[in-house]
Scaffold this active site. Sequence first.
Site, PDB file in Angstrom:
ATOM      1  N   ASP B  88     -32.628  13.382 -27.433  1.00 19.86           N
ATOM      2  CA  ASP B  88     -32.226  14.326 -26.381  1.00 19.86           C
ATOM      3  C   ASP B  88     -31.553  15.532 -27.017  1.00 19.86           C
ATOM      4  OD1 ASP B  88     -29.916  12.763 -27.076  1.00 19.86           O
ATOM      5  OD2 ASP B  88     -28.928  13.413 -25.232  1.00 19.86           O
ATOM      6  N   GLU B 152     -27.281  11.055 -26.237  1.00 23.85           N
ATOM      7  CA  GLU B 152     -26.180  11.386 -27.150  1.00 23.85           C
ATOM      8  C   GLU B 152     -25.418  12.606 -26.671  1.00 23.85           C
ATOM      9  OE1 GLU B 152     -23.863  12.755 -30.608  1.00 23.85           O
ATOM     10  OE2 GLU B 152     -25.402  13.905 -29.557  1.00 23.85           O
ATOM     11  N   SER B 398     -18.401  14.892 -33.322  1.00 23.39           N
ATOM     12  CA  SER B 398     -18.198  13.512 -32.899  1.00 23.39           C
ATOM     13  C   SER B 398     -19.537  12.805 -32.783  1.00 23.39           C
ATOM     14  CB  SER B 398     -17.533  13.475 -31.523  1.00 23.39           C
ATOM     15  OG  SER B 398     -16.354  14.219 -31.526  1.00 23.39           O
ATOM     16  N   HIS B 426     -26.019  23.534 -30.500  1.00 27.14           N
ATOM     17  CA  HIS B 426     -25.329  23.758 -29.210  1.00 27.14           C
ATOM     18  C   HIS B 426     -25.275  25.236 -28.848  1.00 27.14           C
ATOM     19  CE1 HIS B 426     -23.017  19.670 -29.065  1.00 27.14           C
ATOM     20  NE2 HIS B 426     -24.145  19.565 -29.729  1.00 27.14           N
TER      21      HIS B 426
END
Lengths: 456, 456
Positions: B88, B152, B398, B426
Amino acid sequence: MEVWKEYLETNKQRFLDELLDLLRIPSVSADSKYKGDVARCADAVQAAMLAAGCTKAEVCPTAGHPIVYGEIIVDEKLPTVLVYGHYDVQPADPLDLWHSGPFDPVIKDGKIYARGACDDKGQMYMHIKALEVMVKTNTLPCNVKLMIEGEEEVGSDNLGIFVEANKEKLKADIVLISDTSMISMENPSIESGLRGLAYMEVEVTGPDRDLHSGVYGGAVANPINQLCKMIASLHDENNHITIPGFYDKVLDLKAEERDELNKAPFDLDEYKKDLKVDEVWGEKGYTVLERTGTRPTLDVNGIWGGYTGEGAKTVLPSKAYAKISMRLVPNQISKEISNLFADHFKKIAPEGVTVKVTPHHGGEPVVTPTDSPAYQAAARAIKATFGKDPIPTRGGGSIPIVALFESVLGLKTVLLGFGLDNDNIHSPNEKYDVFNYYKGIETIPYFHKFFAESKA
Amino acid sequence: MEVWKEYLETNKQRFLDELLDLLRIPSVSADSKYKGDVARCADAVQAAMLAAGCTKAEVCPTAGHPIVYGEIIVDEKLPTVLVYGHYDVQPADPLDLWHSGPFDPVIKDGKIYARGACDDKGQMYMHIKALEVMVKTNTLPCNVKLMIEGEEEVGSDNLGIFVEANKEKLKADIVLISDTSMISMENPSIESGLRGLAYMEVEVTGPDRDLHSGVYGGAVANPINQLCKMIASLHDENNHITIPGFYDKVLDLKAEERDELNKAPFDLDEYKKDLKVDEVWGEKGYTVLERTGTRPTLDVNGIWGGYTGEGAKTVLPSKAYAKISMRLVPNQISKEISNLFADHFKKIAPEGVTVKVTPHHGGEPVVTPTDSPAYQAAARAIKATFGKDPIPTRGGGSIPIVALFESVLGLKTVLLGFGLDNDNIHSPNEKYDVFNYYKGIETIPYFHKFFAESKA
């Protein structure tokens, strides 16, 4: 019964239907995608003026949205009332909170629900209908000029230019505006003062691109966090505004003025209950009526930045934005306050971010004297239709044009508003009571009568 | 030359083309409108596993998006490597900042531009291709299990349930993950620690409806101003986080650990230049590497409220929202920190507003020991393909699953990542260097070889 009242009674339903038609036009001035609708609305206002009996009505183009001007000159020697209003409306969002379409007016429990129902189509249209009433019943006691603009909700940028260029045409004895509210139908009131406005947009930039908050978080200034910090610092612990020089020109009210103001009927518990808040908020040392009527304020009107969609995104955004406006009181000057804000906001920008400040629009605060013949004519008109003397109040909103009329045309303004504070103007489910709409049409001819008599 | 390198050389173009196909599937797990695409991506991963030589590959349904599990058991007596990855991806917005379509991968200057190119489709797919290389050249020295999840980016909500229910199936000797980055190709590194995460959404409500900022401004708490004030108060003047108890369990690094960490090549001027910021930001008393690798942080990831459209609207909104996440370090516990945040945030809500806090997802921080045989196998693999020893680093991101593997399966994890900090994960224009993709496929078989030897 005055002859005009009979005419009003006979034509009530049509007057309402015509207003609903006007409300169906989404004349949102802030959003360029409605440009065509705004123009269509101007045409509709022009047609209504002609139908009401204006001998002249024209759609005047500007650099923005058009101004509609109409007039009926009975006799050059009679006094002239210049009516100002606006046919543009606020954006309707958030759309999902409306119970019916903002441009699909419905009447429920005696209230007209639609964007612009009160602000200002409903109130502006009362003047066109009152004019029709007086013309058709041969009771018009003075000359009337109407100037209805399409940019009030975006700062009236082009109205100043228009007024400056048409001083002769706009010559009058008083300006009459219905774009304010009363305390209630049981406690009719007239606003004797208005706050000014300075509206700013700020952009805070941190890193040049959106970053992963895990990889960079804690090492790079986050523009949202920094914007929040800057906004938070604009009020101190007493909710005073911290911009240096902000209060320098604010006129402090005399004790007797404060007393007078606080005599207006006001129920704090009702106020809180209506808004569903456990406590009011504001500048320490002032009552609610003083805070909204006589003190300058600073509010964030919008904020956005980063990820605002469904779920979670661990982004450290590049930019954050806010729209921030300040309400001003006599003798603050909009441009000066805008400059003070911009200088201060740039100065408090923390290391690691840069700040851009853009002023949107502004307006000057005004106070209208309650002892003038025009105010007295309005007070007598209210008395004639409501059966009691109106209470003079101080409005929190801004009608920038009022200060402009005074400086350019040398004219005072009377604010003969028939809205209510709970009309949800600028909010979802804006409404205007049918009762108030008719009451306005009934009251306006009295104003013209008493004002003309005072000048005779 | 090892036989697998010849196979890789011969099939390079196909390996790249297959990855581009995978990147064309918009498997955005956070947004329910992509549910079908996420499912399609799971099917594609299953097919790729079977094509690579897995003797078994299955799409396992969960309450959310499916987990794809595959395996090839060479010999029960040989050691087993459990590969974890995710198919994902993060949402692609803001779309207008992408130079090419996020799901329309292009190769420019040797870099693959697409959402998921690095995080984590590109890195995950290296393992499937490395497996194919070893199977087809009969060089697979151990058993391999692959568990590739689809949640995730939204907190791996269902992976814990799956792992708990499949302990026997997932039995292994080590977990191998490529979802992290290196300092550079010239300075290869391995992350020996990861931060945890607590992600919260807050809603601040003032009056029960949007109000006119002129009529009510200054008398009613504005939820945006109050939210800003609350957010600003979460850091003190040294950029320490002010939530009571927040640092209670934080392990302070020893002086020698700090020294070791700060030996990693790092150029502050380059870092600032890359991000186009005049100054870095962070907790007083720590270097940039310490701040991102070893200290907990708090960032607003998104904020919204009021009018955010074109132009100006003088609204005092009813509600304001923010997404706020905290990166955690050993021994902070995600759930505890979430609770501390929620309690504190509700406590600091000023009069006149109410606050709702909703946790999104969390993950625990981890540290992986550099003296373990598995870490050593990874270090030797890097040495074999890069020609130099990797530097151990502490990652800021993380991977919540690492702590879960340790607690449920009793397994340590090796983070063999080939991304770069400037891969824009991101962010718009996410990329992954073609060189790094191939380098990963080349390095992974060495890891299996050295790890199997260490267990022999």
